[in-house]
Design a protein around this motif. Structure first.
Motif, PDB file in Angstrom:
ATOM      1  N   GLU A 178      18.987 -13.723  27.090  1.00 18.46           N
ATOM      2  CA  GLU A 178      20.282 -13.922  27.742  1.00 18.46           C
ATOM      3  C   GLU A 178      20.343 -13.012  28.965  1.00 18.46           C
ATOM      4  O   GLU A 178      20.111 -11.807  28.851  1.00 18.46           O
ATOM      5  N   GLY A 179      20.614 -13.597  30.113  1.00 16.73           N
ATOM      6  CA  GLY A 179      20.687 -12.799  31.349  1.00 16.73           C
ATOM      7  C   GLY A 179      19.402 -12.045  31.626  1.00 16.73           C
ATOM      8  O   GLY A 179      19.425 -10.904  32.096  1.00 16.73           O
ATOM      9  N   GLY A 180      18.264 -12.667  31.261  1.00 14.79           N
ATOM     10  CA  GLY A 180      16.963 -12.053  31.527  1.00 14.79           C
ATOM     11  C   GLY A 180      16.529 -11.014  30.502  1.00 14.79           C
ATOM     12  O   GLY A 180      15.450 -10.444  30.619  1.00 14.79           O
ATOM     13  N   ARG A 181      17.379 -10.734  29.485  1.00 13.36           N
ATOM     14  CA  ARG A 181      17.054  -9.736  28.454  1.00 13.36           C
ATOM     15  C   ARG A 181      16.877 -10.390  27.092  1.00 13.36           C
ATOM     16  O   ARG A 181      17.626 -11.294  26.728  1.00 13.36           O
ATOM     17  N   TRP A 182      15.910  -9.924  26.320  1.00 13.73           N
ATOM     18  CA  TRP A 182      15.735 -10.418  24.954  1.00 13.73           C
ATOM     19  C   TRP A 182      16.697  -9.674  24.018  1.00 13.73           C
ATOM     20  O   TRP A 182      16.794  -8.444  24.072  1.00 13.73           O
ATOM     21  N   VAL A 183      17.412 -10.442  23.192  1.00  7.35           N
ATOM     22  CA  VAL A 183      18.357  -9.854  22.232  1.00  7.35           C
ATOM     23  C   VAL A 183      18.212 -10.581  20.890  1.00  7.35           C
ATOM     24  O   VAL A 183      17.639 -11.669  20.816  1.00  7.35           O
ATOM     25  N   VAL A 184      18.727  -9.975  19.840  1.00 12.87           N
ATOM     26  CA  VAL A 184      18.639 -10.546  18.494  1.00 12.87           C
ATOM     27  C   VAL A 184      19.784 -11.523  18.267  1.00 12.87           C
ATOM     28  O   VAL A 184      20.952 -11.187  18.503  1.00 12.87           O
ATOM     29  N   ASP A 185      19.456 -12.732  17.818  1.00 15.22           N
ATOM     30  CA  ASP A 185      20.489 -13.712  17.525  1.00 15.22           C
ATOM     31  C   ASP A 185      20.670 -13.920  16.029  1.00 15.22           C
ATOM     32  O   ASP A 185      21.769 -14.156  15.549  1.00 15.22           O
ATOM     33  N   GLU A 186      19.576 -13.847  15.278  1.00 22.16           N
ATOM     34  CA  GLU A 186      19.634 -14.040  13.820  1.00 22.16           C
ATOM     35  C   GLU A 186      18.591 -13.158  13.160  1.00 22.16           C
ATOM     36  O   GLU A 186      17.516 -12.943  13.708  1.00 22.16           O
ATOM     37  N   GLU A 187      18.901 -12.706  11.940  1.00 24.27           N
ATOM     38  CA  GLU A 187      17.911 -11.973  11.168  1.00 24.27           C
ATOM     39  C   GLU A 187      18.097 -12.313   9.697  1.00 24.27           C
ATOM     40  O   GLU A 187      19.217 -12.373   9.192  1.00 24.27           O
ATOM     41  N   LEU A 188      16.973 -12.553   9.018  1.00 24.37           N
ATOM     42  CA  LEU A 188      16.992 -12.849   7.587  1.00 24.37           C
ATOM     43  C   LEU A 188      15.947 -12.009   6.898  1.00 24.37           C
ATOM     44  O   LEU A 188      14.850 -11.807   7.417  1.00 24.37           O
ATOM     45  N   ALA A 189      16.275 -11.507   5.707  1.00 25.75           N
ATOM     46  CA  ALA A 189      15.313 -10.680   4.957  1.00 25.75           C
ATOM     47  C   ALA A 189      15.329 -11.057   3.492  1.00 25.75           C
ATOM     48  O   ALA A 189      16.322 -11.560   2.971  1.00 25.75           O
ATOM     49  N   SER A 190      14.218 -10.817   2.848  1.00 28.70           N
ATOM     50  CA  SER A 190      14.154 -10.974   1.388  1.00 28.70           C
ATOM     51  C   SER A 190      13.246  -9.893   0.836  1.00 28.70           C
ATOM     52  O   SER A 190      12.433  -9.308   1.556  1.00 28.70           O
ATOM     53  N   VAL A 191      13.395  -9.623  -0.457  1.00 26.27           N
ATOM     54  CA  VAL A 191      12.590  -8.584  -1.096  1.00 26.27           C
ATOM     55  C   VAL A 191      11.148  -9.043  -1.142  1.00 26.27           C
ATOM     56  O   VAL A 191      10.859 -10.192  -1.506  1.00 26.27           O
ATOM     57  N   LYS A 192      10.237  -8.177  -0.750  1.00 25.29           N
ATOM     58  CA  LYS A 192       8.812  -8.526  -0.765  1.00 25.29           C
ATOM     59  C   LYS A 192       8.266  -8.371  -2.185  1.00 25.29           C
ATOM     60  O   LYS A 192       8.315  -7.306  -2.774  1.00 25.29           O
ATOM     61  N   MET A 193       7.789  -9.493  -2.721  1.00 27.44           N
ATOM     62  CA  MET A 193       7.201  -9.465  -4.062  1.00 27.44           C
ATOM     63  C   MET A 193       5.790  -8.904  -3.948  1.00 27.44           C
ATOM     64  O   MET A 193       5.016  -9.293  -3.083  1.00 27.44           O
ATOM     65  N   GLN A 194       5.459  -7.977  -4.809  1.00 31.05           N
ATOM     66  CA  GLN A 194       4.153  -7.319  -4.728  1.00 31.05           C
ATOM     67  C   GLN A 194       3.028  -8.286  -5.113  1.00 31.05           C
ATOM     68  O   GLN A 194       3.191  -9.126  -5.948  1.00 31.05           O
TER      69      GLN A 194
END
Length: 297
Positions: free
Chosen positions: A281-297
């Motif tokens: 946006e306006g020449g800059r990279w920004v975060v729009d969405e983030e998703l996380a889950s627990v990492k199974m070993q």
């Protein structure tokens, strides 16, 4: 113009879903799920009933995935009374996680159908509420399917007749592409640097430090929350999808003004795996969405 108001509405809807899934706003599960208003084009129709609870099918989304049971390649078709925004969902890597985080629960119900690469039906799974769910229902007893895969689409009718289950569902939907553009260099290039700056800001927990690293829509949402005295509450929602101890970008792709980053990280108690959708946006990279889950070993 129309595009702007639609984009704003879509953003409000998805941020609203994020708040709902985090329990910031509440909505009771009703006896029957209400169908979403018809969206064009219609990708799903019919009904799925289990133990007296009926989910009208308003839309569907299809994507390549792994079977819950044997991890074989399948086409997953999620059907719902909600409206699936396919172009937006195509931006993500793990669509099953996206549905779990942003759609399932509350007044929205989702049933996952599995089809083999040749189009034959394999299984379904759903969780309407406690005591009305199926972690993995396989087998063709009482199942009739005309579903076929052709020309990048999956379409047909699926009927299931069981003791406490009845489904008559029509699907006709494109299979989402897994092409997110050319691979980014190690560390994610410019989008990766922008994400790491966001991480540094997130660790502080201070809304004013985080906002500049978010897309305008997300930033505005946090600003509004701060004005209403809900700054700490809203930061908890964003922090829920973020590893506050350490994070490392493992893969990334970009196409035009959108980039997708996959990361692995840690909180003080958990190892997480996740993804971030970045926009320019306006020449800059920004975060729009983030998703996380627990990492199974």
């Amino acid at each position: 113009g129309t595009g702007v108001s639609n984009a704003t509405k879509d953003t409000k809807e998805r941020i609203g879903r994020m708040l709902l899934s985090a329990g910031i706003v509440g909505a009771a599960l009703v006896a029957a799920f209400a169908p979403a208003q018809a969206a064009e084009p219609v990708t799903g129709d019919g009904e799925f009933t289990s133990r007296g609870l009926t989910m009208p099918v308003a839309s569907s989304v299809a994507y390549r995935g792994k079977s819950l049971l044997d991890k074989q390649d399948v086409i997953v078709v999620a059907i719902s009374n909600s409206h699936f925004d396919l172009p937006w969902m195509a931006l993500f890597h793990d669509r099953t996680r996206l549905i779990e985080k942003r759609f399932a629960g509350s007044k929205t119900a989702v049933v996952h159908l599995e089809f083999r690469p040749d189009g034959s039906y394999k299984a379904h799974s759903f969780h309407f509420k406690s005591g009305n769910n199926c972690g993995y229902c396989a087998g063709n007893l009482g199942v009739t399917s005309t579903v076929k895969i052709a020309g990048g689409r999956i379409a047909g009718t699926l009927r299931i007749k069981d003791t406490d289950k009845n489904a008559d569902v029509k699907i006709d939907t494109p299979i989402l592409s897994d092409d997110h553009g050319p691979a980014l260099p190690a560390g994610g290039g410019d989008p990766g640097k922008a994400y790491m700056a966001y991480h540094e800001a997130m660790v502080t927990g201070v809304p004013a430090k985080v906002v500049p690293h978010l897309s305008k829509a997300n930033g505005n949402y946090i600003d509004e929350a701060v004005k209403k005295g809900k700054g700490a509450q809203i930061m908890k929602v964003y922090a829920k999808e973020h590893p506050d101890k350490s994070v490392k970008i493992v893969r990334g792709w970009s196409k035009g003004d959108t980039a997708l980053l996959l990361w692995e990280g840690e909180t003080s108690i958990l190892r997480l795996t996740g993804e971030a959708v970045m926009v320019r946006e306006g020449g800059r990279w920004v975060v729009d969405e983030e998703l996380a889950s627990v990492k199974m070993q």
